[in-house]
Design a protein around this motif. Structure first.
Motif, PDB file in Angstrom:
ATOM      1  N   ALA A 195       6.467 -14.913  54.801  1.00 36.13           N
ATOM      2  CA  ALA A 195       5.659 -14.833  53.576  1.00 36.13           C
ATOM      3  C   ALA A 195       4.929 -16.144  53.328  1.00 36.13           C
ATOM      4  CB  ALA A 195       6.558 -14.486  52.384  1.00 36.13           C
ATOM      5  N   HIS A 196       5.631 -17.259  53.447  1.00 37.79           N
ATOM      6  CA  HIS A 196       4.990 -18.568  53.257  1.00 37.79           C
ATOM      7  C   HIS A 196       3.890 -18.797  54.295  1.00 37.79           C
ATOM      8  CE1 HIS A 196       7.459 -20.115  50.032  1.00 37.79           C
ATOM      9  NE2 HIS A 196       8.570 -19.884  50.707  1.00 37.79           N
ATOM     10  N   ALA A 197       4.180 -18.430  55.550  1.00 40.49           N
ATOM     11  CA  ALA A 197       3.217 -18.673  56.625  1.00 40.49           C
ATOM     12  C   ALA A 197       1.944 -17.850  56.426  1.00 40.49           C
ATOM     13  CB  ALA A 197       3.870 -18.336  57.971  1.00 40.49           C
ATOM     14  N   LEU A 198       2.094 -16.583  56.080  1.00 34.23           N
ATOM     15  CA  LEU A 198       0.920 -15.723  55.889  1.00 34.23           C
ATOM     16  C   LEU A 198       0.102 -16.168  54.682  1.00 34.23           C
ATOM     17  CD1 LEU A 198       2.644 -12.349  56.748  1.00 34.23           C
ATOM     18  CD2 LEU A 198       0.641 -13.298  57.931  1.00 34.23           C
ATOM     19  N   ALA A 199       0.765 -16.608  53.637  1.00 33.41           N
ATOM     20  CA  ALA A 199       0.020 -17.113  52.476  1.00 33.41           C
ATOM     21  C   ALA A 199      -0.759 -18.361  52.843  1.00 33.41           C
ATOM     22  CB  ALA A 199       0.981 -17.404  51.328  1.00 33.41           C
ATOM     23  N   ARG A 200      -0.135 -19.223  53.657  1.00 34.47           N
ATOM     24  CA  ARG A 200      -0.822 -20.440  54.083  1.00 34.47           C
ATOM     25  C   ARG A 200      -2.057 -20.103  54.912  1.00 34.47           C
ATOM     26  NH1 ARG A 200       3.397 -22.707  56.199  1.00 34.47           N
ATOM     27  NH2 ARG A 200       4.108 -23.610  54.252  1.00 34.47           N
ATOM     28  N   LEU A 201      -1.974 -19.017  55.675  1.00 32.53           N
ATOM     29  CA  LEU A 201      -3.126 -18.586  56.479  1.00 32.53           C
ATOM     30  C   LEU A 201      -4.116 -17.758  55.665  1.00 32.53           C
ATOM     31  CD1 LEU A 201      -1.314 -17.617  59.812  1.00 32.53           C
ATOM     32  CD2 LEU A 201      -2.654 -19.678  59.340  1.00 32.53           C
ATOM     33  N   GLY A 202      -3.783 -17.477  54.391  1.00 35.12           N
ATOM     34  CA  GLY A 202      -4.698 -16.754  53.515  1.00 35.12           C
ATOM     35  C   GLY A 202      -4.841 -15.284  53.835  1.00 35.12           C
ATOM     36  N   ASP A 203      -3.756 -14.660  54.287  1.00 36.16           N
ATOM     37  CA  ASP A 203      -3.826 -13.251  54.686  1.00 36.16           C
ATOM     38  C   ASP A 203      -3.676 -12.335  53.467  1.00 36.16           C
ATOM     39  OD1 ASP A 203      -3.846 -10.971  56.379  1.00 36.16           O
ATOM     40  OD2 ASP A 203      -1.663 -10.883  56.168  1.00 36.16           O
ATOM     41  N   ALA A 204      -4.795 -11.936  52.888  1.00 34.85           N
ATOM     42  CA  ALA A 204      -4.774 -11.074  51.698  1.00 34.85           C
ATOM     43  C   ALA A 204      -4.267  -9.674  52.013  1.00 34.85           C
ATOM     44  CB  ALA A 204      -6.176 -10.997  51.094  1.00 34.85           C
ATOM     45  N   SER A 205      -4.321  -9.266  53.286  1.00 35.06           N
ATOM     46  CA  SER A 205      -3.858  -7.911  53.627  1.00 35.06           C
ATOM     47  C   SER A 205      -2.342  -7.766  53.455  1.00 35.06           C
ATOM     48  CB  SER A 205      -4.251  -7.577  55.074  1.00 35.06           C
ATOM     49  OG  SER A 205      -3.560  -8.409  55.988  1.00 35.06           O
ATOM     50  N   SER A 206      -1.630  -8.873  53.325  1.00 35.83           N
ATOM     51  CA  SER A 206      -0.177  -8.819  53.128  1.00 35.83           C
ATOM     52  C   SER A 206       0.209  -8.643  51.662  1.00 35.83           C
ATOM     53  CB  SER A 206       0.475 -10.102  53.670  1.00 35.83           C
ATOM     54  OG  SER A 206       0.294 -10.217  55.059  1.00 35.83           O
ATOM     55  N   ARG A 207      -0.792  -8.594  50.779  1.00 32.87           N
ATOM     56  CA  ARG A 207      -0.506  -8.520  49.342  1.00 32.87           C
ATOM     57  C   ARG A 207       0.399  -7.356  48.965  1.00 32.87           C
ATOM     58  NH1 ARG A 207      -3.768  -5.749  45.885  1.00 32.87           N
ATOM     59  NH2 ARG A 207      -3.302  -5.992  43.666  1.00 32.87           N
ATOM     60  N   PRO A 208       0.196  -6.121  49.454  1.00 34.20           N
ATOM     61  CA  PRO A 208       1.103  -5.025  49.078  1.00 34.20           C
ATOM     62  C   PRO A 208       2.558  -5.304  49.462  1.00 34.20           C
ATOM     63  CG  PRO A 208      -0.904  -4.142  50.037  1.00 34.20           C
ATOM     64  CD  PRO A 208      -0.934  -5.620  50.276  1.00 34.20           C
ATOM     65  N   ARG A 209       2.756  -5.897  50.621  1.00 37.02           N
ATOM     66  CA  ARG A 209       4.121  -6.194  51.038  1.00 37.02           C
ATOM     67  C   ARG A 209       4.722  -7.284  50.145  1.00 37.02           C
ATOM     68  NH1 ARG A 209       9.007  -4.755  52.428  1.00 37.02           N
ATOM     69  NH2 ARG A 209      10.029  -6.121  53.946  1.00 37.02           N
ATOM     70  N   PHE A 210       3.913  -8.256  49.739  1.00 39.33           N
ATOM     71  CA  PHE A 210       4.411  -9.289  48.824  1.00 39.33           C
ATOM     72  C   PHE A 210       4.873  -8.661  47.509  1.00 39.33           C
ATOM     73  CE2 PHE A 210       1.312 -12.469  50.952  1.00 39.33           C
ATOM     74  CZ  PHE A 210       2.233 -12.734  51.952  1.00 39.33           C
ATOM     75  N   LEU A 211       4.120  -7.690  47.032  1.00 40.50           N
ATOM     76  CA  LEU A 211       4.507  -7.018  45.785  1.00 40.50           C
ATOM     77  C   LEU A 211       5.832  -6.281  45.960  1.00 40.50           C
ATOM     78  CD1 LEU A 211       1.023  -5.677  44.658  1.00 40.50           C
ATOM     79  CD2 LEU A 211       2.385  -7.444  43.528  1.00 40.50           C
ATOM     80  N   ASP A 212       6.021  -5.666  47.128  1.00 40.77           N
ATOM     81  CA  ASP A 212       7.303  -4.996  47.398  1.00 40.77           C
ATOM     82  C   ASP A 212       8.450  -6.009  47.404  1.00 40.77           C
ATOM     83  OD1 ASP A 212       6.115  -2.525  47.600  1.00 40.77           O
ATOM     84  OD2 ASP A 212       5.930  -2.599  49.799  1.00 40.77           O
ATOM     85  N   LEU A 213       8.203  -7.159  48.019  1.00 47.60           N
ATOM     86  CA  LEU A 213       9.258  -8.163  48.153  1.00 47.60           C
ATOM     87  C   LEU A 213       9.613  -8.820  46.824  1.00 47.60           C
ATOM     88  CD1 LEU A 213       8.225  -9.846  51.523  1.00 47.60           C
ATOM     89  CD2 LEU A 213      10.139  -8.278  51.111  1.00 47.60           C
ATOM     90  N   LEU A 214       8.757  -8.682  45.817  1.00 52.43           N
ATOM     91  CA  LEU A 214       9.110  -9.187  44.483  1.00 52.43           C
ATOM     92  C   LEU A 214      10.351  -8.476  43.938  1.00 52.43           C
ATOM     93  CD1 LEU A 214       5.758  -9.635  42.511  1.00 52.43           C
ATOM     94  CD2 LEU A 214       7.381 -11.407  43.178  1.00 52.43           C
ATOM     95  N   ARG A 215      10.636  -7.303  44.488  1.00 54.68           N
ATOM     96  CA  ARG A 215      11.807  -6.536  44.044  1.00 54.68           C
ATOM     97  C   ARG A 215      12.980  -6.665  45.008  1.00 54.68           C
ATOM     98  NH1 ARG A 215       7.367  -3.180  43.105  1.00 54.68           N
ATOM     99  NH2 ARG A 215       7.726  -2.044  45.070  1.00 54.68           N
ATOM    100  N   SER A 216      12.909  -7.620  45.912  1.00 55.15           N
ATOM    101  CA  SER A 216      13.983  -7.819  46.879  1.00 55.15           C
ATOM    102  C   SER A 216      15.292  -8.204  46.179  1.00 55.15           C
ATOM    103  CB  SER A 216      13.599  -8.927  47.873  1.00 55.15           C
ATOM    104  OG  SER A 216      14.700  -9.320  48.664  1.00 55.15           O
ATOM    105  N   ASP A 217      16.398  -7.940  46.833  1.00 53.88           N
ATOM    106  CA  ASP A 217      17.701  -8.329  46.291  1.00 53.88           C
ATOM    107  C   ASP A 217      17.977  -9.817  46.496  1.00 53.88           C
ATOM    108  OD1 ASP A 217      18.249  -5.729  45.524  1.00 53.88           O
ATOM    109  OD2 ASP A 217      19.218  -5.226  47.443  1.00 53.88           O
ATOM    110  N   VAL A 218      17.181 -10.465  47.331  1.00 59.09           N
ATOM    111  CA  VAL A 218      17.394 -11.884  47.656  1.00 59.09           C
ATOM    112  C   VAL A 218      16.419 -12.733  46.850  1.00 59.09           C
ATOM    113  CG1 VAL A 218      17.479 -13.602  49.509  1.00 59.09           C
ATOM    114  CG2 VAL A 218      18.114 -11.217  49.988  1.00 59.09           C
ATOM    115  N   GLN A 219      16.955 -13.624  46.025  1.00 56.15           N
ATOM    116  CA  GLN A 219      16.102 -14.405  45.131  1.00 56.15           C
ATOM    117  C   GLN A 219      15.092 -15.257  45.893  1.00 56.15           C
ATOM    118  OE1 GLN A 219      15.751 -14.304  41.815  1.00 56.15           O
ATOM    119  NE2 GLN A 219      14.098 -15.788  42.035  1.00 56.15           N
ATOM    120  N   ILE A 220      15.493 -15.848  47.006  1.00 55.54           N
ATOM    121  CA  ILE A 220      14.567 -16.710  47.749  1.00 55.54           C
ATOM    122  C   ILE A 220      13.418 -15.895  48.317  1.00 55.54           C
ATOM    123  CG2 ILE A 220      14.352 -18.206  49.769  1.00 55.54           C
ATOM    124  CD1 ILE A 220      17.099 -19.283  49.204  1.00 55.54           C
TER     125      ILE A 220
END
Length: 400
Positions: free
Chosen positions: A238-263
């Motif tokens: 997630a950090h790497a793709l954001a650093r590369l500016g990959d906007a296509s990963s946005r839906p997956r980032f939204l899913d991961l906001l509900r992850s059981d792992v805080q980090i």
């Protein structure tokens, strides 16, 4: 280092020689004229002598301690300033210590000092029999950053210990260049590098050194389930793709906001913030009933938002969950909004111990003052300092 220390000691002894002689002389008991004997009043005579010599004894003490200060303290400080405090030399000596913990600490210290002269010894430390020492050495080499140091980092990519290989990949991401991308990608083809720590180090380095060609490889790891130790790889992706500016990963980032792992939630929120998806974060903070998701979104809003988000953060500083309250206070500090100080003082006044201690720590960092968990003291200070207040430190931009 030892030669410089010996020279400094010799110079100090030469300069202090006259003072040592003076001390010896001063240490000798004073001589007096023979005291009267017989029927004369001995105690009265002694009293007269004491009274007459008191000013001279007082003046002698002042002169003695003045010269002692000048020759011992001042000259010692001057010599240390001229010769220098050879921290690098000491750390290089400790790199040879029999205790591996001392060697590890010495390698870490050499990385902090960033002296190019340490590149050779740190490179040789990569042959140390203790993996923790090698791991500290490879990270220190990246901090030194010279070409010989970076070459040693590349050599550590094939270390037998996965912890050292993972650290070497991380280090290469900090000190290497685009020409190292192919080397890092080829590491992922080896079965021995399927270790979560090695893989997360490679992923992080590719996010720093790579480009659009690395996005598919990183997306593959972002899609994994964040269970076991795999959450480290997912968060790194997630950090790497954001650093590369990959906007296509946005839906997956939204899913991961509900992850059981805080980090993982925090990594996803930070990635959305880096991509500028602040509306997604505001919506997640307002609509989610999960404190971990709210906390991650609030911190990312503070890290990437603007003063316009301050009202929202003030509301979250009164959230029923104490961890969200602290996150909101921290985020307000990121925005350097003075209401952060006011709300933090309210937190110090509260009954929740976690909030009181965290708010006290934030106030100390923001203001440079230290009144402990004393709300009245903070309020009294704030009444006077409010008008021209400026934040000393906020922590914005640091890893969260």
């Amino acid at each position: 280092a030892r030669v410089r220390s010996v020279l400094a000691l010799a110079a100090l002894l030469v300069l202090a020689g006259p003072v040592l002689a003076q001390e010896e002389a001063a240490a000798e008991p004073p001589s007096f004229e023979p005291a009267p004997t017989g029927d004369e009043d001995l105690s009265a005579w002694q009293e007269v002598v004491n009274v007459l010599t008191a000013p001279f004894r007082f003046l002698g003490s002042i002169l003695y301690y003045t010269f002692k200060f000048l020759f011992y303290d001042v000259w010692a400080a001057l010599i240390e300033w001229i010769v220098g405090d050879d921290e690098v030399g000491r750390a290089l000596d400790e790199l040879q210590d029999v205790d591996p913990r001392v060697r590890q600490a010495a390698a870490t210290r050499l990385g902090e000092l960033r002296d190019p002269a340490a590149a050779g010894p740190l490179g040789r430390a990569l042959g140390d029999g203790v993996p923790d020492v090698r791991r500290a050495a490879v990270l220190a080499l990246a901090a030194v950053g010279t070409e010989p140091a970076v070459a040693s980092v590349r050599g550590a990519l094939v270390d037998p210990d996965p912890g050292v290989r993972g650290a070497a990949a991380l280090a290469l991401g900090r000190a290497g260049g685009p020409y190292d991308v192919a080397r890092l990608r080829s590491m992922l083809d080896l079965e021995e590098n399927r270790h979560w720590y090695v893989e997360s180090g490679i992923v992080t380095a590719l996010g720093s050194l790579g480009g659009p060609a690395e996005v598919p490889l990183l997306r593959e790891r972002l899609e994994r389930e964040a269970d076991g130790n795999e959450w480290v790889v997912v968060a790194s992706a997630a950090h790497a793709l954001a650093r590369l500016g990959d906007a296509s990963s946005r839906p997956r980032f939204l899913d991961l906001l509900r992850s059981d792992v805080q980090i993982v939630r925090s990594a996803a929120a930070e990635a959305l913030g880096q991509l500028g998806a602040l509306d997604d974060l505001r919506r997640a903070a307002a609509e989610s009933g999960e404190p971990g998701t709210v906390r991650a979104a609030v911190l990312a809003i503070g890290g990437h938002g603007s003063r316009a988000d301050a009202d929202l953060l003030v509301r979250f500083s009164q959230h029923p969950d104490p961890t969200v309250q602290v996150a909101a206070l921290t985020a307000l500090g990121f925005l350097e909004d003075p209401r952060a100080v006011e709300e933090a003082i309210v937190g110090v006044e509260g009954k929740n111990t976690y909030v009181r201690l965290a708010a006290t720590e934030l106030l100390t960092k923001w203001t440079g003052q230290d009144f402990g968990p004393s709300a009245p003291a903070w309020r009294e200070w704030w009444e006077e300092a409010r008008a021209g207040f400026e934040f000393v430190e906020t922590g914005r931009g640091e890893d969260r």
